[in-house]
Write a protein that holds these residues in place. Sequence first.
Motif, PDB file in Angstrom:
ATOM      1  N   ARG A  58      13.414 -78.060  26.705  1.00 42.11           N
ATOM      2  CA  ARG A  58      12.288 -78.722  26.063  1.00 42.11           C
ATOM      3  C   ARG A  58      11.090 -78.566  26.966  1.00 42.11           C
ATOM      4  NH1 ARG A  58      12.145 -82.031  21.835  1.00 42.11           N
ATOM      5  NH2 ARG A  58       9.950 -82.413  21.564  1.00 42.11           N
ATOM      6  N   GLY A  59      10.036 -78.031  26.435  1.00 41.98           N
ATOM      7  CA  GLY A  59       8.857 -77.843  27.274  1.00 41.98           C
ATOM      8  C   GLY A  59       7.745 -78.783  26.871  1.00 41.98           C
ATOM      9  N   ALA A  60       6.563 -78.403  27.302  1.00 40.77           N
ATOM     10  CA  ALA A  60       5.404 -79.248  27.041  1.00 40.77           C
ATOM     11  C   ALA A  60       5.137 -79.378  25.545  1.00 40.77           C
ATOM     12  CB  ALA A  60       4.191 -78.656  27.738  1.00 40.77           C
ATOM     13  N   PHE A  61       5.315 -78.252  24.832  1.00 41.02           N
ATOM     14  CA  PHE A  61       5.011 -78.307  23.385  1.00 41.02           C
ATOM     15  C   PHE A  61       6.287 -78.118  22.592  1.00 41.02           C
ATOM     16  CE2 PHE A  61       1.297 -76.521  25.341  1.00 41.02           C
ATOM     17  CZ  PHE A  61       0.292 -77.276  24.763  1.00 41.02           C
ATOM     18  N   GLY A  62       7.000 -78.421  22.091  1.00 36.42           N
ATOM     19  CA  GLY A  62       8.060 -77.967  21.221  1.00 36.42           C
ATOM     20  C   GLY A  62       9.391 -77.706  21.890  1.00 36.42           C
ATOM     21  N   LEU A 111      14.612 -68.914  20.310  1.00 34.92           N
ATOM     22  CA  LEU A 111      13.640 -69.290  19.283  1.00 34.92           C
ATOM     23  C   LEU A 111      12.773 -70.401  19.862  1.00 34.92           C
ATOM     24  CD1 LEU A 111      16.227 -69.569  16.327  1.00 34.92           C
ATOM     25  CD2 LEU A 111      14.810 -67.580  16.887  1.00 34.92           C
ATOM     26  N   LYS A 112      11.528 -70.083  20.146  1.00 38.77           N
ATOM     27  CA  LYS A 112      10.620 -71.091  20.719  1.00 38.77           C
ATOM     28  C   LYS A 112       9.680 -71.567  19.621  1.00 38.77           C
ATOM     29  CE  LYS A 112       7.350 -71.886  24.524  1.00 38.77           C
ATOM     30  NZ  LYS A 112       6.771 -71.358  25.769  1.00 38.77           N
ATOM     31  N   SER A 113       9.809 -72.825  19.256  1.00 38.65           N
ATOM     32  CA  SER A 113       8.993 -73.372  18.165  1.00 38.65           C
ATOM     33  C   SER A 113       7.830 -74.156  18.739  1.00 38.65           C
ATOM     34  CB  SER A 113       9.824 -74.317  17.296  1.00 38.65           C
ATOM     35  OG  SER A 113      11.006 -73.671  16.891  1.00 38.65           O
ATOM     36  N   MET A 121      12.432 -64.248  21.035  1.00 36.78           N
ATOM     37  CA  MET A 121      12.382 -63.415  22.239  1.00 36.78           C
ATOM     38  C   MET A 121      13.746 -63.261  22.898  1.00 36.78           C
ATOM     39  SD  MET A 121      10.049 -65.943  24.505  1.00 36.78           S
ATOM     40  CE  MET A 121      10.092 -67.672  24.194  1.00 36.78           C
ATOM     41  N   GLU A 122      13.762 -62.382  23.861  1.00 40.22           N
ATOM     42  CA  GLU A 122      14.984 -62.094  24.614  1.00 40.22           C
ATOM     43  C   GLU A 122      15.573 -63.369  25.213  1.00 40.22           C
ATOM     44  OE1 GLU A 122      16.023 -59.491  28.688  1.00 40.22           O
ATOM     45  OE2 GLU A 122      13.981 -59.701  27.968  1.00 40.22           O
ATOM     46  N   TYR A 123      16.894 -63.480  25.179  1.00 40.74           N
ATOM     47  CA  TYR A 123      17.596 -64.623  25.767  1.00 40.74           C
ATOM     48  C   TYR A 123      18.030 -64.250  27.182  1.00 40.74           C
ATOM     49  CZ  TYR A 123      21.602 -67.769  26.597  1.00 40.74           C
ATOM     50  OH  TYR A 123      22.491 -68.652  27.137  1.00 40.74           O
ATOM     51  N   ALA A 124      17.757 -65.147  28.122  1.00 48.66           N
ATOM     52  CA  ALA A 124      18.179 -64.942  29.512  1.00 48.66           C
ATOM     53  C   ALA A 124      19.336 -65.895  29.799  1.00 48.66           C
ATOM     54  CB  ALA A 124      17.008 -65.194  30.452  1.00 48.66           C
ATOM     55  N   PRO A 125      20.580 -65.421  29.746  1.00 48.15           N
ATOM     56  CA  PRO A 125      21.738 -66.315  29.818  1.00 48.15           C
ATOM     57  C   PRO A 125      21.942 -66.986  31.174  1.00 48.15           C
ATOM     58  CG  PRO A 125      22.454 -64.019  29.586  1.00 48.15           C
ATOM     59  CD  PRO A 125      20.960 -64.015  29.507  1.00 48.15           C
ATOM     60  N   GLY A 176      19.865 -68.748  32.776  1.00 47.95           N
ATOM     61  CA  GLY A 176      19.099 -69.992  32.900  1.00 47.95           C
ATOM     62  C   GLY A 176      17.875 -69.847  33.794  1.00 47.95           C
ATOM     63  N   THR A 177      17.317 -70.976  34.200  1.00 48.73           N
ATOM     64  CA  THR A 177      16.080 -70.911  34.984  1.00 48.73           C
ATOM     65  C   THR A 177      16.373 -70.806  36.482  1.00 48.73           C
ATOM     66  OG1 THR A 177      15.834 -73.283  35.397  1.00 48.73           O
ATOM     67  CG2 THR A 177      14.981 -72.472  33.294  1.00 48.73           C
ATOM     68  N   LEU A 178      15.424 -70.238  37.192  1.00 49.46           N
ATOM     69  CA  LEU A 178      15.543 -70.159  38.657  1.00 49.46           C
ATOM     70  C   LEU A 178      15.611 -71.564  39.240  1.00 49.46           C
ATOM     71  CD1 LEU A 178      15.425 -68.521  41.333  1.00 49.46           C
ATOM     72  CD2 LEU A 178      12.924 -68.673  41.188  1.00 49.46           C
ATOM     73  N   SER A 238       9.314 -72.190  39.144  1.00 46.77           N
ATOM     74  CA  SER A 238      10.728 -71.829  39.036  1.00 46.77           C
ATOM     75  C   SER A 238      11.341 -72.188  37.675  1.00 46.77           C
ATOM     76  CB  SER A 238      11.530 -72.442  40.189  1.00 46.77           C
ATOM     77  OG  SER A 238      11.241 -73.802  40.345  1.00 46.77           O
ATOM     78  N   GLU A 239      10.718 -73.113  36.934  1.00 44.13           N
ATOM     79  CA  GLU A 239      11.206 -73.435  35.580  1.00 44.13           C
ATOM     80  C   GLU A 239      10.878 -72.321  34.583  1.00 44.13           C
ATOM     81  OE1 GLU A 239       9.535 -75.411  37.564  1.00 44.13           O
ATOM     82  OE2 GLU A 239      10.060 -77.522  37.292  1.00 44.13           O
ATOM     83  N   ASN A 240       9.926 -71.487  34.939  1.00 41.17           N
ATOM     84  CA  ASN A 240       9.501 -70.424  34.012  1.00 41.17           C
ATOM     85  C   ASN A 240      10.014 -69.048  34.433  1.00 41.17           C
ATOM     86  OD1 ASN A 240       8.201 -72.213  32.342  1.00 41.17           O
ATOM     87  ND2 ASN A 240       6.206 -71.961  33.327  1.00 41.17           N
ATOM     88  N   ILE A 241      10.867 -69.006  35.446  1.00 44.05           N
ATOM     89  CA  ILE A 241      11.499 -67.751  35.863  1.00 44.05           C
ATOM     90  C   ILE A 241      12.952 -67.826  35.388  1.00 44.05           C
ATOM     91  CG2 ILE A 241      12.093 -66.231  37.803  1.00 44.05           C
ATOM     92  CD1 ILE A 241       9.154 -66.661  37.934  1.00 44.05           C
ATOM     93  N   LEU A 242      13.364 -66.845  34.617  1.00 44.64           N
ATOM     94  CA  LEU A 242      14.709 -66.866  34.028  1.00 44.64           C
ATOM     95  C   LEU A 242      15.572 -65.779  34.653  1.00 44.64           C
ATOM     96  CD1 LEU A 242      12.947 -67.396  30.725  1.00 44.64           C
ATOM     97  CD2 LEU A 242      14.622 -69.028  31.595  1.00 44.64           C
ATOM     98  N   LEU A 243      16.880 -65.911  34.441  1.00 44.86           N
ATOM     99  CA  LEU A 243      17.827 -64.991  35.089  1.00 44.86           C
ATOM    100  C   LEU A 243      18.769 -64.362  34.070  1.00 44.86           C
ATOM    101  CD1 LEU A 243      18.719 -67.425  38.014  1.00 44.86           C
ATOM    102  CD2 LEU A 243      17.430 -65.303  38.257  1.00 44.86           C
TER     103      LEU A 243
HETATM  104  P1  ADP Z   1       7.219 -74.575  27.688  1.00 41.20           P
HETATM  105  O1  ADP Z   1       5.981 -73.787  27.472  1.00 41.20           O
HETATM  106  O2  ADP Z   1       7.277 -75.690  26.719  1.00 41.20           O
HETATM  107  O3  ADP Z   1       7.414 -74.964  29.134  1.00 41.20           O
HETATM  108  P2  ADP Z   1       9.230 -72.514  28.073  1.00 41.20           P
HETATM  109  O4  ADP Z   1       8.958 -71.183  27.449  1.00 41.20           O
HETATM  110  O5  ADP Z   1       9.019 -72.625  29.537  1.00 41.20           O
HETATM  111  O6  ADP Z   1       8.435 -73.634  27.269  1.00 41.20           O
HETATM  112  O7  ADP Z   1      10.721 -72.931  27.738  1.00 41.20           O
HETATM  113  C1  ADP Z   1      11.226 -74.228  28.079  1.00 41.20           C
HETATM  114  C2  ADP Z   1      12.625 -74.105  28.676  1.00 41.20           C
HETATM  115  O8  ADP Z   1      13.499 -73.434  27.743  1.00 41.20           O
HETATM  116  C3  ADP Z   1      12.687 -73.242  29.935  1.00 41.20           C
HETATM  117  O9  ADP Z   1      12.337 -73.970  31.092  1.00 41.20           O
HETATM  118  C4  ADP Z   1      14.147 -72.806  29.901  1.00 41.20           C
HETATM  119  O10 ADP Z   1      14.995 -73.855  30.303  1.00 41.20           O
HETATM  120  C5  ADP Z   1      14.390 -72.549  28.418  1.00 41.20           C
HETATM  121  N1  ADP Z   1      14.067 -71.137  28.070  1.00 41.20           N
HETATM  122  C6  ADP Z   1      12.858 -70.668  27.696  1.00 41.20           C
HETATM  123  N2  ADP Z   1      12.881 -69.354  27.451  1.00 41.20           N
HETATM  124  C7  ADP Z   1      14.147 -68.943  27.683  1.00 41.20           C
HETATM  125  C8  ADP Z   1      14.820 -67.657  27.599  1.00 41.20           C
HETATM  126  N3  ADP Z   1      14.163 -66.553  27.225  1.00 41.20           N
HETATM  127  N4  ADP Z   1      16.132 -67.617  27.912  1.00 41.20           N
HETATM  128  C9  ADP Z   1      16.779 -68.749  28.290  1.00 41.20           C
HETATM  129  N5  ADP Z   1      16.216 -69.963  28.388  1.00 41.20           N
HETATM  130  C10 ADP Z   1      14.908 -70.082  28.088  1.00 41.20           C
END
Ligand code: ADP
Length: 263
Positions: free
Chosen positions: A12-16, A32-34, A77-81, A83-85, A128-133
């Motif tokens: 869950r992020g700032a918007f959606g 799927l980012k809504s 978009m592409e799924y990064a399994p 998770g976040t850094l 680090s929340e926006n870097i995926l692995l």
């Molecule tokens: P926001 O703009 O609301 O911060 P993000 O794009 O950072 O939204 O996504 C929120 C969270 O969703 C991320 O911190 C992560 O936990 C998860 N996430 C986002 N994109 C991906 C992805 N491509 N693969 C796996 N997890 C993701």
Amino acid sequence: MDQYDRLRPLGRGAFGVVHLGRCRQTRRLVVLKSIPMPEEDTKQALNEVQVLRLLSHPNIIEYVSSHVQEQSLVIVMEYAPGGTLRDYLLSLQQQTMEEEQVMHFFSQMLIAVQHIHSLNILHRDLKSENILLDRERQVIKIGDFGISKILATKTSASSVVGTPCYLSPELCEGRPYNRKSDVWALGCLLYEMATLRRTFEAATLAALVLKILRGSYAPLPAQLSAGLRQLVTALLSLDQTRRPSVTQAIAHPAVAPFACRLF
Ligand code: ADP
Ligand code: MG
Ligand code: MG
């Protein structure tokens, strides 16, 4: 959007909300980012799509498509399994990350941001929340271009954005965001990987800003190599003109041996 099944929420992020999804036809897992899209916010919602479409790099989350569904914009978009850094660093608990591994990740970040900057785009939310692995946690993928900025002719953008911990001194002083502000955030990320702690943290925003403006962060452990420590110091130069560009950072002796192994 019917071609995708929503499987489970990922974050869950700032918007959606961000969901794991699967394409019914290809069985490919996607994200799927809504983003809610009331009339006045449409421009901001579309910003992320606009930026993602321009980028194509193995270390950047790949854009698949976007759809308007009810009052939301859904970005596929592409799924990064992996998770976040951030979650990965927290999972290490008190163990440290090998310096080899730190530099392996960091060189990928630099190469990706070099690509972003070469297209006149500022990420503006590197953390680090926006870097995926990827699944093996060997390949990093930069995500969340929600507040990125495409520069027209200027080389800086004036709105104050970003996550407080990674705010650069020039932003704290109300000066424009520019490429060097992304470099500062990269310095914070390198520090965070090397120590498993945020570079700047404080109980209040005012106290945080004071620490950033003084450049007061805990010294790096002495067992880290001199090269890495020197690189952090350079990236976290208070004076942005003394901070290296991303291209200069890639040429740094602590990075170059790792960067040249990539692609
Ligand atoms: P926001 O703009 O609301 O911060 P993000 O794009 O950072 O939204 O996504 C929120 C969270 O969703 C991320 O911190 C992560 O936990 C998860 N996430 C986002 N994109 C991906 C992805 N491509 N693969 C796996 N997890 C993701
Ligand atoms: Mg985010
Ligand atoms: Mg965002």
